[in-house]
Design a protein around this motif. Structure first.
Motif, PDB file in Angstrom:
ATOM      1  N   GLY A   1       0.774  -1.237   0.000  1.00 43.72           N
ATOM      2  CA  GLY A   1       0.000   0.000   0.000  1.00 43.72           C
ATOM      3  C   GLY A   1       0.802   1.282   0.000  1.00 43.72           C
ATOM      4  N   PHE A   2       2.126   1.205  -0.159  1.00 43.50           N
ATOM      5  CA  PHE A   2       2.886   2.453  -0.183  1.00 43.50           C
ATOM      6  C   PHE A   2       2.814   3.122  -1.548  1.00 43.50           C
ATOM      7  CE2 PHE A   2       4.333   0.681   3.694  1.00 43.50           C
ATOM      8  CZ  PHE A   2       4.567   1.789   4.488  1.00 43.50           C
TER       9      PHE A   2
ATOM     10  N   HIS B   1      -2.896   2.232   5.817  1.00 40.29           N
ATOM     11  CA  HIS B   1      -2.781   1.596   7.124  1.00 40.29           C
ATOM     12  C   HIS B   1      -3.703   0.397   7.261  1.00 40.29           C
ATOM     13  CE1 HIS B   1      -5.891   4.708   7.471  1.00 40.29           C
ATOM     14  NE2 HIS B   1      -6.511   3.805   8.195  1.00 40.29           N
TER      15      HIS B   1
ATOM     16  N   ASN C   1      -2.434  -3.390   6.660  1.00 38.34           N
ATOM     17  CA  ASN C   1      -1.948  -4.180   7.782  1.00 38.34           C
ATOM     18  C   ASN C   1      -3.089  -4.626   8.688  1.00 38.34           C
ATOM     19  OD1 ASN C   1      -1.040  -4.230  10.792  1.00 38.34           O
ATOM     20  ND2 ASN C   1       0.703  -4.807   9.557  1.00 38.34           N
ATOM     21  N   TRP C   2      -4.006  -3.733   9.005  1.00 41.90           N
ATOM     22  CA  TRP C   2      -5.018  -4.012  10.033  1.00 41.90           C
ATOM     23  C   TRP C   2      -6.123  -4.905   9.481  1.00 41.90           C
ATOM     24  CZ3 TRP C   2      -6.373  -5.026  14.537  1.00 41.90           C
ATOM     25  CH2 TRP C   2      -7.624  -4.724  15.083  1.00 41.90           C
TER      26      TRP C   2
ATOM     27  N   ARG D   1       5.047  -5.981   6.856  1.00 42.04           N
ATOM     28  CA  ARG D   1       6.269  -5.923   6.068  1.00 42.04           C
ATOM     29  C   ARG D   1       7.453  -5.431   6.880  1.00 42.04           C
ATOM     30  NH1 ARG D   1       6.914  -1.386   1.658  1.00 42.04           N
ATOM     31  NH2 ARG D   1       9.001  -2.252   1.771  1.00 42.04           N
TER      32      ARG D   1
ATOM     33  N   PHE E   1      11.481  -3.499   6.075  1.00 41.88           N
ATOM     34  CA  PHE E   1      12.033  -2.572   5.086  1.00 41.88           C
ATOM     35  C   PHE E   1      13.483  -2.930   4.758  1.00 41.88           C
ATOM     36  CE2 PHE E   1       8.566  -0.489   7.123  1.00 41.88           C
ATOM     37  CZ  PHE E   1       7.912   0.168   6.095  1.00 41.88           C
TER      38      PHE E   1
ATOM     39  N   VAL F   1       3.853  -0.977  20.036  1.00 40.20           N
ATOM     40  CA  VAL F   1       3.311  -0.096  18.989  1.00 40.20           C
ATOM     41  C   VAL F   1       2.716  -0.951  17.867  1.00 40.20           C
ATOM     42  CG1 VAL F   1       3.922   1.593  17.219  1.00 40.20           C
ATOM     43  CG2 VAL F   1       4.842   1.822  19.503  1.00 40.20           C
ATOM     44  N   ALA F   2       3.349  -2.106  17.616  1.00 39.51           N
ATOM     45  CA  ALA F   2       2.840  -2.981  16.558  1.00 39.51           C
ATOM     46  C   ALA F   2       1.459  -3.521  16.898  1.00 39.51           C
ATOM     47  CB  ALA F   2       3.810  -4.129  16.325  1.00 39.51           C
TER      48      ALA F   2
ATOM     49  N   HIS G   1      -0.866  -1.797  18.199  1.00 42.50           N
ATOM     50  CA  HIS G   1      -1.616  -0.560  18.432  1.00 42.50           C
ATOM     51  C   HIS G   1      -3.122  -0.740  18.292  1.00 42.50           C
ATOM     52  CE1 HIS G   1      -2.488   3.745  18.175  1.00 42.50           C
ATOM     53  NE2 HIS G   1      -3.250   3.468  17.146  1.00 42.50           N
ATOM     54  N   ASN G   2      -3.554  -1.320  17.177  1.00 41.16           N
ATOM     55  CA  ASN G   2      -4.995  -1.350  16.920  1.00 41.16           C
ATOM     56  C   ASN G   2      -5.743  -2.222  17.917  1.00 41.16           C
ATOM     57  OD1 ASN G   2      -5.393   0.396  14.641  1.00 41.16           O
ATOM     58  ND2 ASN G   2      -4.090  -1.018  13.525  1.00 41.16           N
TER      59      ASN G   2
ATOM     60  N   MET H   1      -5.733  -0.241  21.122  1.00 39.17           N
ATOM     61  CA  MET H   1      -6.579   0.946  20.972  1.00 39.17           C
ATOM     62  C   MET H   1      -8.035   0.562  21.215  1.00 39.17           C
ATOM     63  SD  MET H   1      -5.681   3.977  20.238  1.00 39.17           S
ATOM     64  CE  MET H   1      -6.482   5.526  19.895  1.00 39.17           C
TER      65      MET H   1
ATOM     66  N   ARG I   1       8.589  -7.385  15.200  1.00 35.19           N
ATOM     67  CA  ARG I   1       7.586  -6.322  15.247  1.00 35.19           C
ATOM     68  C   ARG I   1       6.497  -6.573  14.211  1.00 35.19           C
ATOM     69  NH1 ARG I   1       9.353  -0.326  13.797  1.00 35.19           N
ATOM     70  NH2 ARG I   1       9.191  -1.237  11.728  1.00 35.19           N
ATOM     71  N   ALA I   2       6.909  -6.965  13.001  1.00 37.33           N
ATOM     72  CA  ALA I   2       5.903  -7.243  11.975  1.00 37.33           C
ATOM     73  C   ALA I   2       5.025  -8.408  12.405  1.00 37.33           C
ATOM     74  CB  ALA I   2       6.587  -7.550  10.647  1.00 37.33           C
TER      75      ALA I   2
ATOM     76  N   THR J   1       1.857  -7.986  14.623  1.00 40.49           N
ATOM     77  CA  THR J   1       0.568  -7.584  14.063  1.00 40.49           C
ATOM     78  C   THR J   1      -0.233  -8.813  13.609  1.00 40.49           C
ATOM     79  OG1 THR J   1       1.442  -7.359  11.842  1.00 40.49           O
ATOM     80  CG2 THR J   1       1.556  -5.420  13.217  1.00 40.49           C
TER      81      THR J   1
END
Lengths: 287, 471
Positions: free
Chosen positions: A53-54, A80, A83-84, A90, A92, A109-110, A112-113, A116, A175-176, A179
């Motif tokens: 999606g970049f 975003h 990922n969610w 991914r 880098f 942070v990974a 997050h959702n 949240m 970290r990836a 998620t």
């Protein structure tokens, strides 16, 4: 035969007059490691950026099939949500960690959702409700699991930028994975690793693929990684697919050898003739 | 063979003292060159309005001498020291251990001092003398601490450079002033004494709303572009306030804004006033002390919310956004809404502070919301160390209190003559302090970062690893 996890169909990405990726189609099956290889500048990272999606592809369709059979068109999702909602994670090529945050914070942070949602969009979290505290504890435990698995647990409270290079690569994968992705896209995970680290990485990737229902799409230059662990290899050159198949098949494909090693000037014609012959042969077989 | 050439070389090479003298002499020459055109002649008008030139040779000579001596001392003792020489200034170990013991309690001791401050001022200065110290120092500094903490969320945590923060301060102040002077008297005049307490949340919400309105189009910009647009936004709000005279009163501003009441009991000399109710003699000091504690509580709420938010997913996402926005997006964080929350929560605290400011002054005009205010709040955040609450406190006391203290230096007139006005030097000192800070502590007074969560041991993170954010 089941539908593949990821279907890339007629993907084209143009930057002005430059066609970085042209009419690329390939599949990545669930539970497999698919490698995307090719010489420098072949457009591998561009393909990754389209899938995650970049970039918005100029043409083409990228379909992700969820375990429940629902199909998502990744090129239509906002960045975003890939990922969610799409559950594609991914890493880098040039590592992008949150350097000033600790390893544990990076992995939180990974998540997050999830957190949240548990914090009631922050409102319950401010008052420190029990539901949020439990969710945070679970998130920390999950982060601990991945730190353990990547061998970074002893450095959990250090800043991510303090880690040596190989550890940073592994942290980015951890970290990836936090998620909980269906598809993990790794952009040159073995770049800059020594042979021992590279072996450890192989084990980690195989374990991710086996134990976590996560399929892997991999860009890699290190052929020892690609040939040992991948089930399926796609070769790009100048933005076009030149070969697609099992590692052994790709390894012996004259087009791949020509793209990687180049050919002598006086052999160009000969090689082209050979390639044409092989192509005609392949077409004949297909028919 | 080698030995004689070495010693010969040593003989021809100037000694340390010689070099220092030469260096000082050159510096004095430069000073002479600079001071002749700038300082040597003073223009003045004589009785018949003609320009006359007054030569001031002694000023030039003394300036050059000061430079010469200063440079000489630097050359002898600072620049050319032997590599193994002891450092010029070393913190004594006893002081260091004392500080290490004190440091864990610094926050509690500081908070205690801030709570006790008005009472101490009252005790020392009496009701008349204390007003100045509580109002000009205490309340003024606390307003800036609160603004600094509010902006810290935007700049320090989320890494978005906001040069127009004063706009939200203005929105809060005008919201309170307009609702309290126009809306409430026209609709529910009985609520007049409660005006401040009703309007405080409204002002915060309105400011937050403006934060969102500004944020939506602007937050896709990054870095310098974001800074310029926020700067413009601050100016637009101010220009609207100046030119929309029917709404805001233009340059004249809004006056007779109701002051806060003691939860419904007004601070006035009447029968029902605060002093009469509690059997005290009327004095304006009660309101001042009360205001002090109101802004103290508002600031503490800001600090509490900031500390809590940092440990929540949204706060971690802000910091992650400051570290690397692209990585955030790859992890499924909606960067636009995350930035918007930072912007609007920061704006909300600015709005609270604005409402308090209007209530304390009783009069507001666009003059109070110029760019210099934004710059000063930003300077407090940057000097304090981005993201550090304690640093903001120290920076506010130093910058705001330091400027106020210049007014108290009238005794210097005895030395420099009656025309000497210390307050005129405030910008000079301000600038000098900034330059010195940037030289010695470029990342602010308290620049290390405290992690929000830890498994075994909390380790602070060195400032060199923490990103400043790219807007």
């Amino acid at each position: 035969m089941t539908t593949p996890l990821l279907q890339v169909e007629h993907l084209t990405m143009r930057f002005g007059g430059l066609t970085a990726v042209g009419d690329l189609s390939f599949n990545a099956k669930a539970g497999e490691i698919t490698a995307l290889i090719g010489p420098n500048g072949a457009g591998k990272t561009t393909v990754f950026n389209c899938i995650t999606g970049f970039y918005k592809p100029t043409e083409g369709m990228i379909t992700l099939t969820q375990p429940d059979g629902k199909k998502l068109l990744l090129e239509r999702l906002p960045g975003h949500d890939i990922n969610w909602k799409g559950r594609v994670a991914r890493t880098f090529q040039n590592i992008r960690l949150f350097g000033g945050m600790t390893l544990l914070e990076n992995l939180l942070v990974a998540q997050h959702n999830v957190l949240m949602r548990a914090s009631g969009m922050t409102i319950f979290g401010i008052f420190g409700t029990r539901g949020y505290k439990r969710a945070e504890k679970e998130a920390i435990e999950y982060a601990e699991y991945w730190l353990e698995k990547t061998g970074l647990i002893d450095r959990a409270d250090d800043a991510a930028a303090d880690l040596p290079y190989g550890d940073q690569r592994r942290l980015e994968i951890a970290r990836a994975m936090c998620t909980k992705p269906l598809l993990l896209c790794l952009d040159e995970p073995a770049a800059g690793l020594n042979p021992r680290e590279s072996l450890l990485l192989n084990d980690l990737l195989l374990s991710i693929c086996r134990d976590h229902q996560t399929s892997i799409l991999l860009i890699e230059h290190d052929m020892s990684v690609v040939m040992q662990i991948s089930n399926h290899v796609v070769v790009l050159d100048y933005g076009r697919k030149i070969s697609d198949g099992s590692p052994d098949m790709v390894k012996n494909d004259p087009k791949v050898i020509a793209a990687y090693l180049g050919v002598e000037d006086d052999e160009v014609e000969k090689t082209e003739a050979e390639i044409a012959e092989i192509a005609a042969h392949a077409q004949g077989e297909a028919k | 063979m080698a030995q004689p050439t070495l010693s010969a070389k040593a003989a021809t090479e100037p000694t340390r003292v010689q070099r220092a003298f030469k260096d000082a002499f050159i510096a004095a020459l430069v000073m002479l060159g600079l001071s002749v055109p700038i300082l040597a002649l003073r223009t003045e008008q004589n009785m018949s309005n003609e320009v006359i030139l007054i030569p001031r040779p002694w000023l030039v000579v003394s300036c050059c001498l000061i430079v010469f001596v200063g440079r000489l001392l630097l050359g002898l003792f600072v620049f050319n020291r032997a590599p193994d020489a002891k450092p010029l200034f070393e913190t004594p170990t006893s002081l260091r251990t004392a500080w290490d013991k004190f440091a864990p309690y610094a926050a509690q001791v500081g908070l205690g001092a801030i709570i006790a401050y008005p009472l101490v001022a009252l005790y020392l200065g009496g009701p008349q003398g204390a007003i100045k110290w509580i109002d000009n120092f205490g309340i003024q500094i606390l307003i800036y601490i609160m603004l600094g903490w509010g902006l810290n969320i935007v700049v320090g945590l989320a890494g978005l450079l906001d040069l127009g923060y004063v706009a939200f301060y203005a929105v809060g102040a005008y919201s309170y002033a307009l609702i309290a002077t126009k809306v409430i008297p026209a609709t529910y005049p009985d609520l007049g004494v409660w005006a401040f307490w009703i309007c405080l949340p409204i002002s915060g919400i309105l400011a937050a709303m403006w934060g969102v309105i500004l944020g939506f189009p602007v937050l896709r910009l990054r870095g310098d572009y974001l800074a310029i647009v926020t700067l413009a936004f601050g100016e637009i709000i101010r220009l609207v306030l100046i030119n929309w005279v029917d709404f805001s009163g233009g340059y004249a501003g809004l006056s007779s804004i109701p002051r806060p009441s003691f939860f419904g009991i007004p601070f006035n000399a009447s029968e029902t006033g605060f002093a009469a109710k509690f059997g005290l003699e009327f004095s304006p000091i009660y309101r001042t002390v009360f205001l002090y504690y109101v802004i103290l509580v508002l600031s503490l709420i800001t600090a509490f919310v900031t500390l809590r938010l940092r440990r929540l997913p949204v706060g971690r996402a802000w910091e992650a956004l400051r570290e690397d926005e692209i990585a955030c997006r790859s992890l499924g964080i909606n960067t636009v809404s995350t930035k918007l929350t930072a912007f609007s929560i920061g704006a909300m605290f600015g709005g609270f502070a604005g409402a308090f400011f209007a209530a304390r002054q009783g009069f507001i005009s666009p003059e109070s919301f110029v760019f210099l205010e934004s710059a000063q709040i930003l300077a407090i955040v940057v000097l304090g160390g981005m993201g550090s609450l304690f640093g903001v406190v120290i920076a506010s006391i130093a910058l705001v209190g330091g400027i106020e203290i210049l007014r108290e230096l009238d005794f210097l007139k005895a030395i420099f003559g009656p025309s000497f006005d210390p307050t005129q030097y405030r910008m000079l000192i301000f600038g000098l302090a900034m330059v010195l800070m940037m030289l010695w502590k470029p990342r602010g007074l308290i620049s290390h970062r405290e992690p929000t969560v830890f498994l075994k041991e909390r380790k602070s993170i060195s400032s060199s690893l923490v990103q400043e954010g790219h807007g």
